[in-house]
Design a protein around this motif. Structure first.
Motif, PDB file in Angstrom:
ATOM      1  N   ARG A  41      -0.660   5.804 -16.536  1.00  0.00           N
ATOM      2  CA  ARG A  41      -1.472   5.259 -15.479  1.00  0.00           C
ATOM      3  C   ARG A  41      -2.692   5.892 -15.870  1.00  0.00           C
ATOM      4  O   ARG A  41      -2.894   7.103 -16.452  1.00  0.00           O
ATOM      5  N   ILE A  42      -3.820   5.378 -15.056  1.00  0.00           N
ATOM      6  CA  ILE A  42      -5.253   6.191 -15.055  1.00  0.00           C
ATOM      7  C   ILE A  42      -5.069   7.377 -14.467  1.00  0.00           C
ATOM      8  O   ILE A  42      -5.442   8.548 -14.796  1.00  0.00           O
ATOM      9  N   GLY A  43      -4.442   7.315 -13.284  1.00  0.00           N
ATOM     10  CA  GLY A  43      -3.970   8.672 -12.361  1.00  0.00           C
ATOM     11  C   GLY A  43      -5.167   9.520 -12.110  1.00  0.00           C
ATOM     12  O   GLY A  43      -4.875  10.851 -12.410  1.00  0.00           O
ATOM     13  N   VAL A  44      -6.062   9.284 -11.622  1.00  0.00           N
ATOM     14  CA  VAL A  44      -7.281  10.181 -11.431  1.00  0.00           C
ATOM     15  C   VAL A  44      -7.276  10.271  -9.763  1.00  0.00           C
ATOM     16  O   VAL A  44      -6.718   9.535  -8.967  1.00  0.00           O
ATOM     17  N   GLY A  45      -8.024  11.300  -9.114  1.00  0.00           N
ATOM     18  CA  GLY A  45      -8.419  11.358  -7.886  1.00  0.00           C
ATOM     19  C   GLY A  45      -9.298  10.166  -7.310  1.00  0.00           C
ATOM     20  O   GLY A  45     -10.005   9.755  -8.235  1.00  0.00           O
ATOM     21  N   GLU A  46      -8.718   9.497  -6.425  1.00  0.00           N
ATOM     22  CA  GLU A  46      -9.528   8.155  -6.057  1.00  0.00           C
ATOM     23  C   GLU A  46     -10.375   8.323  -4.795  1.00  0.00           C
ATOM     24  O   GLU A  46      -9.779   9.061  -3.606  1.00  0.00           O
ATOM     25  N   ALA A  47     -11.386   7.795  -4.871  1.00  0.00           N
ATOM     26  CA  ALA A  47     -12.100   7.470  -3.668  1.00  0.00           C
ATOM     27  C   ALA A  47     -12.211   6.064  -3.092  1.00  0.00           C
ATOM     28  O   ALA A  47     -12.020   5.087  -3.749  1.00  0.00           O
ATOM     29  N   THR A  48     -12.309   5.806  -1.807  1.00  0.00           N
ATOM     30  CA  THR A  48     -12.194   4.324  -1.363  1.00  0.00           C
ATOM     31  C   THR A  48     -13.191   4.093  -0.314  1.00  0.00           C
ATOM     32  O   THR A  48     -14.357   5.092   0.037  1.00  0.00           O
ATOM     33  N   PHE A  49     -13.331   2.734   0.128  1.00  0.00           N
ATOM     34  CA  PHE A  49     -14.197   2.214   1.116  1.00  0.00           C
ATOM     35  C   PHE A  49     -13.547   2.567   2.531  1.00  0.00           C
ATOM     36  O   PHE A  49     -12.130   2.687   2.644  1.00  0.00           O
ATOM     37  N   SER A  50     -14.430   2.521   3.511  1.00  0.00           N
ATOM     38  CA  SER A  50     -13.778   2.603   4.680  1.00  0.00           C
ATOM     39  C   SER A  50     -12.836   1.607   5.145  1.00  0.00           C
ATOM     40  O   SER A  50     -12.155   1.632   6.044  1.00  0.00           O
ATOM     41  N   THR A  51     -13.142   0.414   4.516  1.00  0.00           N
ATOM     42  CA  THR A  51     -12.360  -0.884   4.950  1.00  0.00           C
ATOM     43  C   THR A  51     -10.827  -0.766   4.531  1.00  0.00           C
ATOM     44  O   THR A  51     -10.129  -1.471   4.991  1.00  0.00           O
ATOM     45  N   VAL A  52     -10.532   0.344   3.718  1.00  0.00           N
ATOM     46  CA  VAL A  52      -9.149   0.594   3.365  1.00  0.00           C
ATOM     47  C   VAL A  52      -8.181   0.734   4.597  1.00  0.00           C
ATOM     48  O   VAL A  52      -7.021   0.409   4.392  1.00  0.00           O
ATOM     49  N   ARG A  53      -8.563   1.166   5.643  1.00  0.00           N
ATOM     50  CA  ARG A  53      -7.877   1.185   6.742  1.00  0.00           C
ATOM     51  C   ARG A  53      -7.289  -0.229   7.142  1.00  0.00           C
ATOM     52  O   ARG A  53      -6.068   0.011   7.749  1.00  0.00           O
ATOM     53  N   HIS A  54      -8.038  -1.038   6.948  1.00  0.00           N
ATOM     54  CA  HIS A  54      -7.229  -2.276   7.124  1.00  0.00           C
ATOM     55  C   HIS A  54      -5.904  -2.416   6.543  1.00  0.00           C
ATOM     56  O   HIS A  54      -4.783  -3.093   6.935  1.00  0.00           O
ATOM     57  N   PHE A  55      -6.017  -2.217   5.182  1.00  0.00           N
ATOM     58  CA  PHE A  55      -4.515  -2.115   4.516  1.00  0.00           C
ATOM     59  C   PHE A  55      -3.687  -1.556   5.109  1.00  0.00           C
ATOM     60  O   PHE A  55      -2.403  -2.082   5.335  1.00  0.00           O
ATOM     61  N   PHE A  56      -3.721  -0.131   5.378  1.00  0.00           N
ATOM     62  CA  PHE A  56      -2.699   0.669   5.590  1.00  0.00           C
ATOM     63  C   PHE A  56      -2.160   0.264   7.319  1.00  0.00           C
ATOM     64  O   PHE A  56      -1.011   0.360   7.441  1.00  0.00           O
ATOM     65  N   ASP A  57      -3.277  -0.208   8.307  1.00  0.00           N
ATOM     66  CA  ASP A  57      -2.770  -0.561   9.329  1.00  0.00           C
ATOM     67  C   ASP A  57      -1.985  -1.973   9.359  1.00  0.00           C
ATOM     68  O   ASP A  57      -1.110  -2.051  10.222  1.00  0.00           O
TER      69      ASP A  57
END
Length: 512
Positions: A41-57
């Motif tokens: 895997r590419i497998g690095v530390g990942e940064a996200t958008f604030s909209t990712v909260r929709h996914f987890f919710d």
């Protein structure tokens, strides 16, 4: 009716897809995920958008449940360093601009602002929290913007109304493992095996994938999450890939996992630092940093890039293993072809400068659910899906191209070349307009791509492309309300910076 989905490839894209499909459709759809232990895997530390909260919710996951298991931390924005000159920096925050008398504070900053105070620190609260290394949550778990707290439930990106004030950093491999457990517990069939052949019927559609030990695995719909290999969409189906390297030439990266000497010294933001032939990221995870250098191999060799990165972030640490990554920059002409949908790197990638990798995955999964087919695979539905995916990717491409052209830097061959590169027509027009006035929702890229006008203006102003003056109308408006709003913003920022715990202090409280 579609009853079975086969996902080829694990990693973040595969397990985000599997878990979301199960959350959306439950037992009405059988989901099988095939992944190989032989594929790295590419497998690095990942940064996200604030909209990712929709996914987890949407999955019903509270961040206190998953974040500690994924070395997770908070991201209030991106700090851009040295993009204008050495020592210069500014923040691109998750924060919409306030207004006074119908004009944004950015407009009033042009009219009234003290130019000795940078635009971002005058017009946003977030930079003050970043400088103080604050958590966005109090030790009791409450959000500093109380009106935005709480779960969004089964909402999607289309439901985004308010700007949530933070996103996440996390270990991408750990997130994949967490979501794998989530998905398997909800009925996803997990096949660990190597795909040796992709079978096709007389129409050219996928009829099955042949594995070493589990025979041929079949489904009604196939999802290609095989990364840059694009085993199904490109290799089997021959879908055309459109390269963006003419306007976004960074095609390689080298990454390091770097322990922090002081684990408590945690920045609540991603840092993007301009380098001789590209830029370097710093992503603070809970107990270490993820560091990397994104560059163009037209201007520097992998060995030179690794040396430059080590000198910057880990001098004397030759024991740290470097991960060299060759990136495919661009998108498929169609990410959905026949009965196959590509999600993640197999679909599109436009380098990680604005943390769009997870966003593209989330957007694609949501659109797949919204455009989920029946057995007839209506071509109009497929075309509608492809339009949305392409427009989002193309909008991000234009936004990133603006970063390089607007950056006030020409001190190396790489940075000189960014000023002579032929621009897409839309970007050229946008930059021309930005010399005269700030942009708005009518003058940025018109289709959904995850970035609002405040982001375009923040980058232009931060990189040094400042309009010749404010809108003439402001000269005829009493500035008292604007001055009061600037003062209120500063007072609120100072109050929050004093009241909130440090990023590390809060995260430690949910990790213990």
């Amino acid at each position: 009716m579609i009853r079975s989905v086969v996902i080829v490839g694990g990693g973040t894209a595969g397990w985000m897809s599997a878990s979301y499909l199960k959350a959306a459709f439950g037992d009405r759809i059988d989901v099988t995920l095939i992944e190989s232990q032989q594929v790295s895997r590419i497998g690095v530390g990942e940064a996200t958008f604030s909209t990712v909260r929709h996914f987890f919710d949407y999955l019903g996951l509270d961040e206190r449940e998953w974040l500690p298991k994924c070395a997770g931390s908070y991201k209030l924005g991106i700090r851009f360093e040295n993009w204008r000159k050495p020592g210069d920096y500014f923040y691109h925050p998750f924060e919409r601009l306030r207004s006074a008398d119908g004009f944004s504070l950015a407009e009033w900053w042009l009219e009234l602002g003290d130019r000795s105070q940078p635009f971002d620190q005058s017009c946003f609260i977030t930079p003050m929290l970043c400088e103080a290394k604050r958590s966005p949550r109090m030790l009791d778990g409450s959000l500093f913007v109380s009106s935005l707290d709480g779960s969004l439930g089964r909402s999607t990106l289309d439901d985004q109304r308010a700007q949530f004030p933070y996103a996440y950093h996390f270990d991408a491999d750990a997130v994949a493992r967490f979501l794998a457990e989530y998905a398997v517990a909800r009925g996803v069939r997990h096949v660990v095996d190597n795909v040796r052949e992709v079978d096709q019927d007389s129409r050219g559609w996928i009829s099955g994938v042949r594995t070493d030990e589990h025979g041929t695995v079949t489904g009604d719909l196939y999802v290609d999450c095989t990364g840059f290999r694009a085993l199904l969409i490109n290799k089997a189906l021959g879908e055309r890939f459109q390269s963006f390297e003419d306007v976004l030439p960074n095609n390689r990266a080298v990454a390091l996992r770097v322990p922090r000497e002081d684990a408590t010294d945690m920045d609540p933001y991603t840092t993007a630092t301009a380098m001789s032939a590209g830029w370097a990221w710093t992503i603070p995870l809970f107990r270490r940093n993820g560091n990397g250098y994104v560059y163009s191999d037209q201007f520097i060799t992998p060995e030179e890039a690794e040396r430059e990165l080590r000198e910057k972030v880990a001098p004397g640490r030759d024991d740290l293993v470097a991960n060299h990554i060759r990136m495919r920059i661009g998108r498929n002409e169609h990410s959905w072809k026949h009965n196959c949908v590509a999600i993640g790197l197999s679909s599109a990638f436009v380098e990680p400068l604005e943390s769009t990798g997870i966003f593209f995955i989330q957007h694609a999964i949501e659109q797949l659910v919204k455009h989920f087919p029946d057995a007839g695979f209506d071509e109009r539905t497929i075309a509608a899906y492809n339009r949305r995916i392409n427009r989002a990717v193309d909008g991000v491409k234009e936004f990133l191209v603006l970063h390089y052209r607007a950056a006030d830097r020409e001190d190396t061959p790489y940075w000189k070349e960014t000023k002579t590169r032929v621009l897409p027509e839309n970007v050229r027009e946008t930059l021309d307009l930005a010399e005269a006035q700030l942009l708005d929702e009518e003058t940025i890229y018109p289709f959904y791509h995850g970035f609002e006008s405040y982001s375009w203006n923040t980058m232009n102003l931060g990189l040094g492309r400042i309009p010749r003056g404010a809108r003439p109308a402001l000269r005829h408006i009493d500035p008292a309300n604007a001055r009061a709003e600037f003062a209120k913003l500063k007072a609120e920022g100072e109050e929050m910076a004093a009241a909130l715990p440090s990023c590390y202090e809060y995260l430690k409280s949910i990790n213990d």
